[in-house]
Design an enzyme around this catalytic site. Structure first.
Site, mmCIF file in Angstrom:
data_model
loop_
_atom_site.group_PDB
_atom_site.id
_atom_site.type_symbol
_atom_site.label_atom_id
_atom_site.label_comp_id
_atom_site.label_asym_id
_atom_site.label_seq_id
_atom_site.Cartn_x
_atom_site.Cartn_y
_atom_site.Cartn_z
ATOM 1 N N THR A 180 -11.686 -1.835 -9.705
ATOM 2 C CA THR A 180 -10.317 -2.168 -9.310
ATOM 3 C C THR A 180 -9.805 -3.202 -10.313
ATOM 4 O OG1 THR A 180 -10.830 -4.093 -7.952
ATOM 5 C CG2 THR A 180 -11.089 -1.951 -6.898
ATOM 6 N N CYS A 181 -8.585 -3.652 -10.081
ATOM 7 C CA CYS A 181 -8.068 -4.639 -11.031
ATOM 8 C C CYS A 181 -8.793 -5.977 -10.886
ATOM 9 C CB CYS A 181 -6.575 -4.814 -10.857
ATOM 10 S SG CYS A 181 -6.077 -4.989 -9.162
ATOM 11 N N ARG A 204 -12.197 -6.219 -9.790
ATOM 12 C CA ARG A 204 -13.646 -6.149 -9.903
ATOM 13 C C ARG A 204 -14.106 -4.844 -10.540
ATOM 14 N NH1 ARG A 204 -15.595 -7.958 -5.608
ATOM 15 N NH2 ARG A 204 -13.624 -8.636 -4.729
ATOM 16 N N HIS A 258 -22.631 -7.612 0.415
ATOM 17 C CA HIS A 258 -21.548 -7.826 -0.548
ATOM 18 C C HIS A 258 -20.512 -6.699 -0.459
ATOM 19 C CE1 HIS A 258 -19.597 -9.155 -4.264
ATOM 20 N NE2 HIS A 258 -19.470 -7.865 -4.538
ATOM 21 N N SER A 303 -11.785 -10.578 -1.528
ATOM 22 C CA SER A 303 -10.593 -10.405 -2.362
ATOM 23 C C SER A 303 -9.936 -11.754 -2.621
ATOM 24 C CB SER A 303 -9.587 -9.506 -1.655
ATOM 25 O OG SER A 303 -10.149 -8.255 -1.427
ATOM 26 N N GLN A 314 -5.593 -2.907 0.432
ATOM 27 C CA GLN A 314 -5.711 -1.847 -0.589
ATOM 28 C C GLN A 314 -7.150 -1.541 -0.965
ATOM 29 O OE1 GLN A 314 -3.166 -3.413 -3.605
ATOM 30 N NE2 GLN A 314 -1.610 -1.865 -3.237
ATOM 31 N N GLN A 362 -9.497 1.854 -2.307
ATOM 32 C CA GLN A 362 -10.228 1.853 -3.579
ATOM 33 C C GLN A 362 -11.709 2.161 -3.372
ATOM 34 O OE1 GLN A 362 -8.771 -2.034 -4.486
ATOM 35 N NE2 GLN A 362 -7.225 -1.287 -5.911
ATOM 36 N N GLY A 366 5.402 3.266 -16.086
ATOM 37 C CA GLY A 366 4.177 3.840 -15.533
ATOM 38 C C GLY A 366 4.335 4.042 -14.032
ATOM 39 N N GLY A 426 2.794 4.480 -11.316
ATOM 40 C CA GLY A 426 1.572 4.377 -10.499
ATOM 41 C C GLY A 426 1.892 3.919 -9.091
#
Lengths: 286, 478
Positions: free
Chosen positions: B49-50, B52, B101, B111, B118, B122, B190, B192
């Site tokens: 993800t953005c 991790r 974890h 997070s 979100q 993911q 973009g 997305g």
């Protein structure tokens, strides 16, 4: 009623308005995500602030009237009267603005400026009343009114410029300081500053034009050379040039942003210089 | 067999490192294929993800250090980045630590924006991608399902995600510090999910002018239609930047698409009008040095998340409740996982004893040819009961051990596992066979010798056998 008492009441009302404007910034909780942009929440301190401001303007109007009735002179015949009108002008300008755009941060700054001016005026309450009959002439009153109006607007514009630069810096640095949320948007600050200067420049031109006319017409003491080479006249001329450039850059070239705010800051320095530097001999309340 | 996790996240790794290791959706298949090619990797899932980048793997036949090293080598070679550049930011976890974890991650407890929702999507996407690539088996699949359950429970049973203040909200909040939103023009670069979400928040906050540019033009057209904006050609976006006030960049490009040299001519045209760049892409779409330009405000995903985190502080009570749910779900998984380890041992032990019995009967059969089939079946039953009796207590203890080990989520768990399960392996000389499809239900369904009341049961069996057979003699003869 005594002018000093009415001025004191006006001072208290302006201070209350400043407190309410400040409180409205902090009591106005950030909108919940769902309601962002709806802007429907009522803000009680803001409501009180406007009422205090309107009452302060009324009280000051009465104070200026009482002062004129007491001295039988124009308010511009003394430092005290002139400063009172200056504070009054700022309050009126801001109230007119408040109807258009609710910007409590600017309101708080404007009201505190008023309080400082009134405090200074109070210290000059027993200053001499000019005996020169020229100072009671309506043309001179027009000059003083125009200059005071222009200075009031310049002060508000400069306040906006300072806020713009602070906010710009904080946003650039990704600062999460909560004070950032209290400031109006950058573009709004830019727009207010522009509108202030757009009104201040013609007022300054009128004030300066009247003064030049009086000098050339021999209506005031001193030669044109003595007046025009005075620090006050030069700094005012620079100020006018700067604001003309500012307006040209904004209107003709379409400039916005940080550079314009620096021009405004230089402008306020010139305005202070015009106010504080030694003046021509005739430019005194005597 | 080790369940291991190697990853890096926003806690320690700056975005400059994360973007180099990140694995966008289109690269995920290749990454999984590369990872599954590493020696000993039985199952693998990549969660990227953005915030991790985490690799979960089930590794066979290696000690933990070797397993971690194998994954680090994969990260280094696949992303073409020397290990030394990311080693300091990496965390390595195994077994119950890795499980706990993942469950915390899926529940939004790890997070930056506590309780963000979100992450569940993911995690689900990571599991689906691994399934599609055929690199996931029963264990990791079960683990990720448990993580999804945990995330759902946290959302439903606690207030952690309620009133969520998302990246989109933060973008609106910041944009409103710069512009009067009703006058601002937004460009979306973009098409997305994240950019759509942020754009929707902006529209809800009064933005009226929207432009959408996407490399696939028809996506831009459909997104523009849904937002009430206009689609622009992707190649024209640098010119269109002169008209935009707020730019939301979220392309999948591997390199920045907005650079200093892209913006310099644009800024001349803008004549000092502020430009707010919201870069929510990882890898980033906007070059870092753009932020130095006058009247340009650049916020990347980390800045936005910090802004969000500021707004969602004070959810400590909900976080405590969420931690309890995560603990509960972790325990459920570990029960299953440990039981799954015990299952093959129990099965082998039973099989071994049954083999002994069968062989012994085969040896006895020629010497007892005079016995009728009925008598012979009585003998078989008797020996089978004997084996049950022998096996019952060890099996019960092994079952209990597998569950006890799961309950003890501390460092002693490994010791407990060794003492009972490993000891059973060693004492009975049992090897480990395929574990992949086993589960707790298998353990529970394994035949536990019927409850026997010691001699009473034996007597019952003895009474069923004709008196002509002397069991002791039989034993002696064989």
């Amino acid at each position: 009623m005594n002018s000093a008492i009415l001025t004191g009441i006006a001072f208290a009302l302006y201070l209350s308005a400043a407190v309410c404007y400040g409180a409205s910034l902090f009591l106005d909780a950030p909108a919940a995500p769902q309601s962002i942009g709806t802007g429907t929440s009522s803000n009680r301190p803001l409501l009180y602030a406007v009422r205090f401001l309107a009452a302060g303007i009324l009280s000051q109007f009465l104070a200026v009237g009482a002062n004129c009735a007491h001295t039988h002179h124009s308010p511009f015949a003394s430092v005290y009267g002139t400063l009172m009108v200056a504070a009054w002008a700022i309050a009126i300008v801001y109230l007119a603005w408040d109807r258009r755009a609710k910007m409590p941060a600017v309101g708080a700054v404007a009201m505190l400026t008023d309080c400082i001016i009134l405090g200074f005026a109070d210290s000059q309450a027993h200053s001499r009343i000019a005996r020169d009959p020229v100072l009671s002439h309506p043309v001179v009153s027009l000059h003083v009114l125009a200059i005071i109006g222009a200075y009031g607007l310049i002060l508000v514009a400069s306040g906006c410029a300072v806020m713009y630069l602070i906010e710009n810096r904080m946003l650039k640095k990704h600062s999460r300081n909560s004070i950032l949320r209290k400031f109006p948007p950058l573009t709004s600050l830019d727009s207010i500053a522009y509108q202030c200067i757009a009104y201040a420049t013609p007022l300054l031109t009128i004030g300066l034009g009247v003064a030049i006319s009086l000098i050339f017409a021999g209506g005031v003491k001193g030669s044109p050379r003595e007046w025009f080479l005075g620090a006050q006249f030069i700094s005012t001329a620079i100020l006018l040039t700067l604001f003309t450039l500012y307006l040209a850059a904004r209107l003709a070239v379409g400039w916005r942003g940080v550079r314009l705010q620096y021009i405004l800051l230089i402008g306020i320095l010139c305005a202070f210089a015009a106010f504080a530097l030694p003046t021509a001999a005739a430019h005194h309340f005597n | 067999m080790h369940l291991v996790l190697v990853g890096l996240s926003h806690h320690r790794a700056p975005i400059a490192v994360r973007e180099r290791i990140s694995c966008p959706e289109h690269k995920l298949n290749d990454a999984l294929a590369h990872l599954s090619g590493c020696p000993g990797v039985r199952e693998a899932i990549i969660l990227s993800t953005c915030n991790r980048m985490e690799v979960y793997a089930l590794i066979e036949g290696a000690d933990l250090g070797t397993a971690y090293a194998a994954i680090c080598r994969h990260l280094s070679s696949f992303h073409n980045i020397p290990e030394i550049q990311f080693d300091a930011f990496i965390y390595r976890k195994a077994e119950h630590d890795a499980v706990a974890h993942l469950l915390r991650v899926a529940s939004g407890l790890d997070s930056l924006v506590l309780g963000e929702a979100q992450i569940i999507g993911q995690v689900r996407t990571a599991l689906r991608s691994a399934h599609a690539a055929g690199v996931v088996g029963g264990t990791l699949s079960h683990l990720f399902q448990q993580a999804l359950n945990s995330g759902k429970r946290v959302q439903q049973e606690t207030g952690l995600s309620r009133g969520a203040f998302s990246i989109g909200h933060a973008a609106v909040d910041l944009a409103a510090r710069i512009f009067d939103l009703s006058e601002a023009t937004v460009m979306i670069l973009g098409a997305g999910k994240m950019s759509t979400l942020a754009a929707k928040h902006l529209v809800a906050s009064g933005v009226r002018y929207i432009m959408v540019a996407n490399r696939t033009h028809h996506k831009a057209v459909s997104m523009a239609a849904s937002l009430g904006g206009t689609a622009v050609d992707y190649d024209e976006f640098p010119q269109m930047l002169a008209k935009a006030d707020i730019v939301i960049a979220s392309t999948a490009a591997p390199h920045p698409v907005i650079r200093r040299d892209t913006l310099t001519p644009v800024l001349k045209k803008r004549r000092g009008r502020p430009l707010f760049l919201i870069d929510i892409a990882v890898p980033r779409d906007v070059d870092e040095d753009v932020a130095e330009l006058d009247n340009v405000f650049l916020y990347n995903i980390d800045h936005l998340q910090e802004a969000v985190a500021d707004r969602v502080r004070g959810r400590a009570t909900e976080a405590v409740e969420a931690e309890k749910i995560v603990g509960d779900e972790a325990l459920q998984f570990l029960n299953w996982y440990r039981a799954r380890e015990a299952a093959p041992i129990i099965k082998q032990l039973r099989g071994r004893l049954d083999d002994y019995a069968r062989k012994r009967l085969e040896i006895m059969r020629p010497g007892l040819s005079s016995l009728t089939e009925k008598e012979w079946s009585h003998i078989e039953l008797h020996i089978s009961s004997l084996m049950d009796e022998v096996a019952r207590e060890p099996i019960l203890r092994m079952k209990r051990a597998s569950k006890d080990a799961a309950v003890r989520l501390d460092s002693n768990a490994e010791q407990v596992r060794y003492d009972l399960l490993s000891a059973a392996r060693e004492i009975f000389g049992l090897g480990v066979e395929d574990q992949a499809s086993e589960s707790e239900s298998i353990v529970d369904s394994l035949p536990l010798p019927a409850p026997q009341n010691g001699t009473a049961h034996m007597n019952a069996v003895s009474h069923a056998i004709p008196p002509i057979v002397d069991l002791h003699k039989l034993e002696h003869r064989s």
